[in-house]
Every structure is written in structure tokens, then in C-alpha cells.
Design a protein around this motif. Structure first.
Motif, PDB file in Angstrom:
ATOM      1  N   GLU A   1     -17.692 -26.630   9.146  1.00 38.61           N
ATOM      2  CA  GLU A   1     -17.812 -27.950   9.765  1.00 38.61           C
ATOM      3  C   GLU A   1     -17.205 -29.014   8.862  1.00 38.61           C
ATOM      4  O   GLU A   1     -16.589 -29.984   9.350  1.00 38.61           O
ATOM      5  CB  GLU A   1     -19.282 -28.271  10.045  1.00 38.61           C
ATOM      6  CG  GLU A   1     -19.504 -29.599  10.753  1.00 38.61           C
ATOM      7  CD  GLU A   1     -18.770 -29.699  12.081  1.00 38.61           C
ATOM      8  OE1 GLU A   1     -18.395 -30.839  12.461  1.00 38.61           O
ATOM      9  OE2 GLU A   1     -18.563 -28.663  12.734  1.00 38.61           O
ATOM     10  N   ALA A   2     -17.357 -28.860   7.537  1.00 35.92           N
ATOM     11  CA  ALA A   2     -16.733 -29.805   6.614  1.00 35.92           C
ATOM     12  C   ALA A   2     -15.212 -29.797   6.780  1.00 35.92           C
ATOM     13  O   ALA A   2     -14.559 -30.851   6.782  1.00 35.92           O
ATOM     14  CB  ALA A   2     -17.117 -29.459   5.175  1.00 35.92           C
ATOM     15  N   THR A   3     -14.640 -28.615   6.961  1.00 34.25           N
ATOM     16  CA  THR A   3     -13.191 -28.511   7.180  1.00 34.25           C
ATOM     17  C   THR A   3     -12.789 -29.194   8.485  1.00 34.25           C
ATOM     18  O   THR A   3     -11.777 -29.916   8.549  1.00 34.25           O
ATOM     19  CB  THR A   3     -12.774 -27.032   7.197  1.00 34.25           C
ATOM     20  OG1 THR A   3     -13.105 -26.429   5.943  1.00 34.25           O
ATOM     21  CG2 THR A   3     -11.287 -26.883   7.447  1.00 34.25           C
ATOM     22  N   ARG A   4     -13.561 -28.962   9.540  1.00 38.35           N
ATOM     23  CA  ARG A   4     -13.238 -29.602  10.829  1.00 38.35           C
ATOM     24  C   ARG A   4     -13.248 -31.116  10.700  1.00 38.35           C
ATOM     25  O   ARG A   4     -12.383 -31.809  11.278  1.00 38.35           O
ATOM     26  CB  ARG A   4     -14.237 -29.145  11.889  1.00 38.35           C
ATOM     27  CG  ARG A   4     -14.165 -27.653  12.234  1.00 38.35           C
ATOM     28  CD  ARG A   4     -15.058 -27.327  13.413  1.00 38.35           C
ATOM     29  NE  ARG A   4     -15.135 -25.889  13.642  1.00 38.35           N
ATOM     30  CZ  ARG A   4     -16.139 -25.120  13.221  1.00 38.35           C
ATOM     31  NH1 ARG A   4     -17.166 -25.665  12.572  1.00 38.35           N
ATOM     32  NH2 ARG A   4     -16.136 -23.821  13.457  1.00 38.35           N
ATOM     33  N   ARG A   5     -14.177 -31.680   9.969  1.00 33.70           N
ATOM     34  CA  ARG A   5     -14.235 -33.145   9.817  1.00 33.70           C
ATOM     35  C   ARG A   5     -13.054 -33.668   9.008  1.00 33.70           C
ATOM     36  O   ARG A   5     -12.519 -34.742   9.307  1.00 33.70           O
ATOM     37  CB  ARG A   5     -15.562 -33.543   9.158  1.00 33.70           C
ATOM     38  CG  ARG A   5     -16.782 -33.239  10.020  1.00 33.70           C
ATOM     39  CD  ARG A   5     -18.035 -33.877   9.478  1.00 33.70           C
ATOM     40  NE  ARG A   5     -19.205 -33.493  10.256  1.00 33.70           N
ATOM     41  CZ  ARG A   5     -20.434 -33.970  10.063  1.00 33.70           C
ATOM     42  NH1 ARG A   5     -20.647 -34.875   9.109  1.00 33.70           N
ATOM     43  NH2 ARG A   5     -21.440 -33.550  10.808  1.00 33.70           N
ATOM     44  N   ILE A   6     -12.670 -32.900   7.978  1.00 42.63           N
ATOM     45  CA  ILE A   6     -11.490 -33.321   7.197  1.00 42.63           C
ATOM     46  C   ILE A   6     -10.248 -33.291   8.074  1.00 42.63           C
ATOM     47  O   ILE A   6      -9.419 -34.224   8.059  1.00 42.63           O
ATOM     48  CB  ILE A   6     -11.324 -32.417   5.961  1.00 42.63           C
ATOM     49  CG1 ILE A   6     -12.486 -32.639   4.983  1.00 42.63           C
ATOM     50  CG2 ILE A   6      -9.980 -32.667   5.280  1.00 42.63           C
ATOM     51  CD1 ILE A   6     -12.500 -31.680   3.802  1.00 42.63           C
ATOM     52  N   ARG A   7     -10.087 -32.230   8.883  1.00 49.43           N
ATOM     53  CA  ARG A   7      -8.917 -32.149   9.770  1.00 49.43           C
ATOM     54  C   ARG A   7      -8.948 -33.246  10.832  1.00 49.43           C
ATOM     55  O   ARG A   7      -7.890 -33.798  11.189  1.00 49.43           O
ATOM     56  CB  ARG A   7      -8.890 -30.770  10.441  1.00 49.43           C
ATOM     57  CG  ARG A   7      -8.700 -29.602   9.479  1.00 49.43           C
ATOM     58  CD  ARG A   7      -7.419 -29.732   8.688  1.00 49.43           C
ATOM     59  NE  ARG A   7      -7.184 -28.577   7.817  1.00 49.43           N
ATOM     60  CZ  ARG A   7      -6.706 -28.662   6.601  1.00 49.43           C
ATOM     61  NH1 ARG A   7      -6.415 -29.854   6.084  1.00 49.43           N
ATOM     62  NH2 ARG A   7      -6.516 -27.575   5.866  1.00 49.43           N
ATOM     63  N   GLN A   8     -10.128 -33.596  11.316  1.00 46.16           N
ATOM     64  CA  GLN A   8     -10.226 -34.680  12.296  1.00 46.16           C
ATOM     65  C   GLN A   8      -9.792 -36.011  11.676  1.00 46.16           C
ATOM     66  O   GLN A   8      -9.101 -36.809  12.310  1.00 46.16           O
ATOM     67  CB  GLN A   8     -11.676 -34.788  12.805  1.00 46.16           C
ATOM     68  CG  GLN A   8     -11.875 -35.856  13.877  1.00 46.16           C
ATOM     69  CD  GLN A   8     -13.312 -35.919  14.351  1.00 46.16           C
ATOM     70  OE1 GLN A   8     -14.177 -35.239  13.812  1.00 46.16           O
ATOM     71  NE2 GLN A   8     -13.569 -36.726  15.357  1.00 46.16           N
ATOM     72  N   ARG A   9     -10.183 -36.214  10.425  1.00 40.48           N
ATOM     73  CA  ARG A   9      -9.787 -37.446   9.734  1.00 40.48           C
ATOM     74  C   ARG A   9      -8.281 -37.475   9.504  1.00 40.48           C
ATOM     75  O   ARG A   9      -7.646 -38.531   9.631  1.00 40.48           O
ATOM     76  CB  ARG A   9     -10.535 -37.508   8.392  1.00 40.48           C
ATOM     77  CG  ARG A   9     -10.317 -38.790   7.596  1.00 40.48           C
ATOM     78  CD  ARG A   9     -11.124 -38.714   6.315  1.00 40.48           C
ATOM     79  NE  ARG A   9     -10.630 -37.659   5.434  1.00 40.48           N
ATOM     80  CZ  ARG A   9     -11.398 -36.974   4.604  1.00 40.48           C
ATOM     81  NH1 ARG A   9     -12.695 -37.183   4.578  1.00 40.48           N
ATOM     82  NH2 ARG A   9     -10.862 -36.053   3.827  1.00 40.48           N
ATOM     83  N   GLU A  10      -7.702 -36.300   9.190  1.00 43.02           N
ATOM     84  CA  GLU A  10      -6.248 -36.250   8.990  1.00 43.02           C
ATOM     85  C   GLU A  10      -5.503 -36.560  10.275  1.00 43.02           C
ATOM     86  O   GLU A  10      -4.399 -37.107  10.254  1.00 43.02           O
ATOM     87  CB  GLU A  10      -5.865 -34.867   8.467  1.00 43.02           C
ATOM     88  CG  GLU A  10      -6.382 -34.582   7.061  1.00 43.02           C
ATOM     89  CD  GLU A  10      -6.208 -33.130   6.647  1.00 43.02           C
ATOM     90  OE1 GLU A  10      -6.385 -32.831   5.455  1.00 43.02           O
ATOM     91  OE2 GLU A  10      -5.880 -32.301   7.521  1.00 43.02           O
ATOM     92  N   GLY A  11      -6.097 -36.236  11.423  1.00 45.95           N
ATOM     93  CA  GLY A  11      -5.462 -36.546  12.702  1.00 45.95           C
ATOM     94  C   GLY A  11      -5.344 -38.030  12.958  1.00 45.95           C
ATOM     95  O   GLY A  11      -4.611 -38.465  13.854  1.00 45.95           O
TER      96      GLY A  11
END
Length: 629
Positions: free
Chosen positions: A569-579
Motif C-alpha cells: 500500500e505504501a508503494t501504491r501511494r507513492i505511485r499515486q503521488r508520482e502520477g
């Protein structure tokens, strides 16, 4: 729970009108004294036909025995009853009924039972399936029984309070039965054995219950003629809340051990012959022992009842302990005969230290001790030596430190000494060891102090191996209760390894390490810093997300099982922020789950690479080089 009546009879008929079950009252032997009208619907028989012991003729014999046992336990221990029984009705049909009842007390004495019969009849297909399973279960129970009868042990079952409730004595162990069953079944430990032995057993049972692991107990009993007999008991907690005790008369074994030790002393001038004798004995023991362990592994592939699994676990644990002892005796015999050959090949010392500490971490956690690791710069990287024997020595030394440590951390430090030497020190805080105990620690078969576990060979073999390599193992009492094992070994850097740096170089990266386990984090951080990278650590997923937004890291090594927010989930949030416009950050998964499904889950969450634990320096170097490219 005990139901107590006030003397007035229960209005069973009125209660039965309101419930879709058969309400009953029974005496303390299980004969019905009252039934509700639902009995007629369930069985097609009149209420009068079901009263008294008449209804028991409908119950299949195997089920009736189980029900009677449950009712006896209810009367003796004031426990509720929950048993399924099958009824064979005069119409030719069969019904499956669940008997739920509680003991009824009057004047502080159990006088009967009150409860309900619930129709839980299964379909014919389900009944057939149940019968097939029961047939298989009987076959497995027969196999388990055959296994138990082959054991040279007395097997006792105790309840949670330490009362004898069952026993098993194989023909080989029957001679060790000192008291007939009718004198100990249903009685407490203190009623059967001396108070001192009972106290030791109570303490061992308490430790087994708290740790969930088997405990070993040795004691002696005066059996009249021929006098004292020595016994060994292995006490294992059961899923039911009780305990399983495997008791063996070891008088002859102890006598044989003493005779063996005497023989060793008498044969001191003929060490070559003595060592060959021990080697032969070890080999002879290993052959049947491998058979025993092989059978236990095959039995684990079968679907066994829980109680048989408990027996099997005890047998397997004893077998593994015996195999370790045989290996130690064989090593000792080879060392004394100067027949042990050492290997010489490059290996990663840091990775080996990491592997040893990771394997011993559960023992440290069991004793609530911190196990710290510090591999200095000069001791990292590839060295030349016998990796298997170095690992054996480190395991013995750290295990001994954990055994004697009482408070504080057990700290392992590795650093370069003079010349090609590597010095590994393992320090701990515990009771001050006398000079006699310090000397005995390194003697074969010695078990000094209060910590009597194993055969007393680990440190003796470790010192002999160190000296065979041209090194030394010693104990130093630094101050008061601080003790330090110092292991000095000639381990030269491998050719081409340089001064502790890998041959292949990459640019210096800024790394965020998200890892909650202190030992794993220290090891990963040490490896990454040894590779030349700057490492910052956080201990949970939320901190990883926040810190990666504040600082421009080159790569994140993300443990999957993090607190507060897991790594996926931490990875998903980082990728969402990068988007939302932030540059993409390389993320590498770290996980102990080395299966394809976990790798797919990590990559699906947006991670770039996947490393399964235990992580090696080479693996970290390869993934960093790949990311840099």
C-alpha cells in the motif's frame, strides 16, 4: 458452566413448546427423566419410550461410549457437554443428533443433566462421506497406535491441572511402569511422585504452557530393590490444553554413558582407537536414526488426528536432537584423530554472519534478548576459508552466549585483527562465571553452571576447529557480569576483493530503507553501506511514504510486512503521488515470502524489483547495478 436448581422441577413441557428442539432432563448416568413433545417428531416414538435408559438403545455403540465419557467428565469436572450421536430408529431411518447439556447441581453435588437434542441430520451423501472419513481416520489411528507401540517410552496424558487422564505403555516400556494404572489415573502429580519431583514437573509444565514448546525433565525415583532409577520426561503442551509426557527409564543409558566416559579416560593414551570407536558408533546410530526421521516425515504427509500429531512432534523433536548429538560426536572424533579436513574457498563473511544471527533470532526473542550485529568495514566482503566450519563455530558461540545471558543485548562484533586475522567477539551480561566454570565451558561433555542443555560439545568443538585453522577461541570476563567470547580466525581477503570493496563499482546512491525488524534492518543497512551507498532507515510504511516525499532518494528498499501501512500500500501511494507530477522513484521489495504469487503482488503494486530474504550482498549489488543502468 454449572446450572443449579433451587429444588423445584423444571417445566420441560412448557419450555419445549417454545423451542424447535427436544428439551430433556437426565439423571447423572444419562437416563432421561423428562422429555418435551418434540421427541415424538424427531424419533416417531412416544415420550414414554424415550424415558429412562430406553433411548440409549437407539444410539450407535461408538457414539454412546463417547457420550457417556462426556457425561462422566461433566459430573467430575462440572463441564458442559457437546457431542454428536447417531440414532438408528425403528423405521429404518437414521438421524444425527447433537446433545448439548449442562450439569445440574443440588446441595453442591451434581445430580443430573439438563439440555437439548438438536437434529443435525446430514444428507445420505454427507453421511456416506462421513463414514468414509471415519474409516480413513480409523486407519490413521491404527497407524498412529502402531507407532506408539513401537516407542520405548511410557506415554502419559495430563489435563491442564496436571492430573493423569490417560496412558499408553508399549511392550518395550511396560517394565518401566512402577504403579498400576488404577493408582494414578484421575490423581495429581503430588499423589504419585515425591514432592520434590512433582515440583520440578510443575515448573516444567508451566514453562511448556508459556512457551508452547516441549520441556525436558530428568529425575530419580527410589523404587526399592534395586534402588534409585533414573528417568527422563519430555513434557509437551497439547492443543486441548493438557500435556503429553513421554517418560523413559534411562538408568541403563546413564550407566552406559558413565561407562563410556570411564572407557574414554582409560583409553586416553590410545586416542586414535578411541576416536575411531566413536566414529563407528556415530555411523551405526545414524543409519537407524535416519530411518526413524524418514518415517516421521512420511507420516506428516498423511492427515493425522491432532493428538497423533502431538505425539509425532515430540518424536520428531527428539530425533532431531539426537541427530545433532551424533553429528557433534562424529566431529569430535575426527578432530581428536586429526582426520578432519578443512576447505578453502572464497565466501562472504558478512552474509554468513547475517545467516547465523537470523537463524538464532527466535531463541533470542524467546528469552526477550536483543541480538545485535556489527560487522566492521575491514571484515566485510569476500574472505578465504571453510565457510561451513566458520558458521558452525559462530553458531556454537552465539548459542552459548544466549544460553548464559540474563539481561541486556547479546552483541556480535566482527573486525579485522592483526595481519589476516578476523576477530569475532560475542558479549553478553549474565551471572559472573567462576574460573572453574570458564575452564569447563570448553571441555567435551561438560555442562557447567545451571544451564544444562545439549551434550556439552558445541564450544569444545568450536575451540578445536579454531585451533585447527590456526586461530583461537577464549572467554574473557571484562568486568563484573559482562562476559565476552573472542573467536580469532585467519581469514585473508579473497584475491581481487580489494580492501573490503566489491570489484564492480556503481555510483553512490541515496537509499531509503523501510524495514521494521531491527536485525534485518541492520544487516541490510550494513550491506548497502558496504557497497558504498548512503542509507536512511524508517520503520513503517507511513514514514516511508512521508520521507520519500521530503527527500529525493534514488531507490527505496521496501519491506512488504511493515506496521501502520504495509509495503504494497505504501508503494501504491507513492505511485499515486508520482502520477500528480513527481519523478518516478525506484522501489525494490524485500520479503521473506519467496513464492511467485508474492512477486506478482509486489510488481502489480508498482515495485520495480523483488528480493526474497535472506538477502545477500551480491543480490543487493546486482539490483542496484540494474537500477543504475
Amino acid at each position: 458452566m454449572v446450572v443449579t436448581t433451587m429444588g423445584a422441577p423444571t417445566d420441560v413441557a412448557a419450555l419445549g413448546e417454545r423451542l424447535p428442539v427436544v428439551v430433556f432432563e437426565a439423571d447423572d448416568g444419562g437416563a432421561f427423566t423428562a422429555l418435551s413433545g418434540r421427541w415424538v417428531e424427531l424419533t416417531g416414538l412416544s415420550v414414554e419410550a424415550g424415558l429412562g435408559a430406553g433411548w440409549r438403545a437407539l444410539v450407535e455403540s461408538a457414539d454412546l461410549a463417547a457420550l457417556d465419557a462426556a457425561w462422566r467428565d461433566a459430573v467430575t469436572h462440572r463441564l458442559p457437554v457437546d457431542v454428536d450421536v447417531r440414532l438408528a430408529l425403528p423405521s429404518g431411518s437414521r438421524r444425527c443428533v447433537r446433545v448439548l447439556s449442562a450439569p445440574v447441581s443440588r446441595d453442591d453435588a451434581v445430580v443430573g443433566h439438563a439440555g437439548v437434542l438438536v437434529d443435525v441430520t446430514l444428507s445420505q451423501e454427507r453421511l456416506a462421506e462421513l463414514e468414509l472419513r471415519e474409516s480413513r481416520l480409523r486407519l490413521l489411528e491404527a497407524r498412529g497406535q502402531a507407532l506408539l507401540e513401537a516407542l520405548p517410552d511410557l506415554v502419559f496424558q495430563l489435563d491442564a491441572e496436571g492430573t493423569f487422564v490417560d496412558f499408553q505403555a508399549s511392550p518395550a516400556a511396560a517394565g518401566a511402569m512402577l504403579v498400576p494404572p488404577e493408582r494414578f489415573l484421575g490423581r495429581a502429580l503430588e499423589d504419585i511422585v515425591p514432592v520434590g519431583v512433582a515440583g520440578q514437573a510443575r515448573e516444567a509444565l508451566s514453562q511448556a504452557r508459556q512457551s508452547g514448546e516441549a520441556r525436558r525433565l530428568e529425575y530419580e525415583l527410589d523404587v526399592g530393590s534395586p534402588g534409585l532409577r533414573a528417568f527422563e520426561a519430555r513434557l509437551s503442551p497439547m492443543r486441548s490444553g493438557g500435556f503429553l509426557a513421554l517418560v523413559r527409564d534411562v538408568t541403563d543409558l546413564k550407566r552406559a554413558q558413565r561407562e563410556l566416559l570411564d572407557a574414554r579416560e582409560r583409553a586416553a593414551l590410545a586416542s586414535g582407537s578411541r576416536s575411531q570407536f566413536l566414529a563407528n558408533v556415530s555411523h551405526e546410530i545414524r543409519t537407524p536414526l535416519n530411518g526413524v526421521l524418514g518415517v516421521t516425515q512420511l507420516l506428516r504427509t498423511l492427515t493425522l488426528p491432532g493428538e497423533v500429531l502431538d505425539y509425532l512432534q515430540v518424536l520428531e523433536g527428539a530425533g532431531e536432537a539426537l541427530r545433532a548429538l551424533v553429528d557433534d560426536v562424529l566431529d569430535l572424533s575426527k578432530l581428536e584423530a586429526r582426520q578432519l579436513a578443512l576447505e578453502s574457498a572464497p565466501f562472504d563473511l558478512s552474509a554468513l554472519v547475517a545467516q547465523v544471527t537470523r537463524e538464532l533470532l527466535p531463541e533470542a526473542q524467546r528469552k526477550r534478548l536483543e541480538l545485535g550485529v556489527d560487522v566492521a568495514e575491514g571484515a566485510r566482503g569476500q574472505v578465504v576459508g571453510d565457510a561451513a566450519r566458520v558458521r558452525q563455530m559462530l553458531t556454537s558461540v552465539v548459542t552459548a552466549a544466549l544460553r548464559y545471558a540474563e539481561v541486556g543485548p547479546v552483541q556480535l562484533r566482527a573486525q579485522r585483527g592483526g595481519g589476516a586475522d578476523v576477530v569475532v567477539s560475542v558479549g553478553w551480561t549474565g551471572a559472573r562465571l567462576s574460573s572453574g566454570v570458564q575452564q569447563a565451558l570448553f571441555e567435551p561433555f561438560a555442562q557447567p553452571g545451571a544451564q544444562r542443555r545439549g551434550a556439552g560439545l558445541g564450544l569444545a568443538i568450536a575451540r578445536a576447529l579454531a585451533r585447527l585453522m590456526g586461530g583461537e577461541l577464549a572467554l574473557d570476563v571484562v568486568a563484573g557480569s559482562v562476559n565476552v567470547f573472542e573467536l580469532r580466525l585467519p581469514l585473508a581477503p579473497a584475491a581481487g576483493a580489494g580492501a573490503g570493496r566489491p570489484a564492480a563499482s556503481t555510483r553512490r546512491l541515496k537509499v531509503l530503507l523501510a524495514e521494521d525488524d531491527d536485525v534485518s534492518a541492520r544487516l541490510a543497512q550494513s550491506m548497502l553501506e558496504w557497497l558504498g551507498h548512503h542509507v536512511e532507515r524508517v520503520g513503517d510504511g507511513l514514514s516511508a511514504v512521508a520521507r520519500s516525499a521530503q527527500t529525493p532518494f534514488d531507490v527505496v528498499f521496501m519491506d512488504v510486512d511493515l506496521p501502520r501501512l504495509d509495503g504494497l500500500e505504501a508503494t501504491r501511494r507513492i505511485r499515486q503521488r508520482e502520477g500528480e507530477g513527481q519523478a518516478r522513484l525506484a522501489i525494490v521489495a524485500l520479503t521473506a515470502n519467496a513464492v511467485k504469487a508474492d512477486e506478482r503482488a509486489c510488481l502489480s503494486a508498482g515495485m520495480d524489483a523483488y528480493l526474497s530474504k535472506p538477502v545477500t550482498v551480491q543480490a543487493l549489488s546486482d539490483v542496484v547495478a540494474w537500477l543504475s543502468a
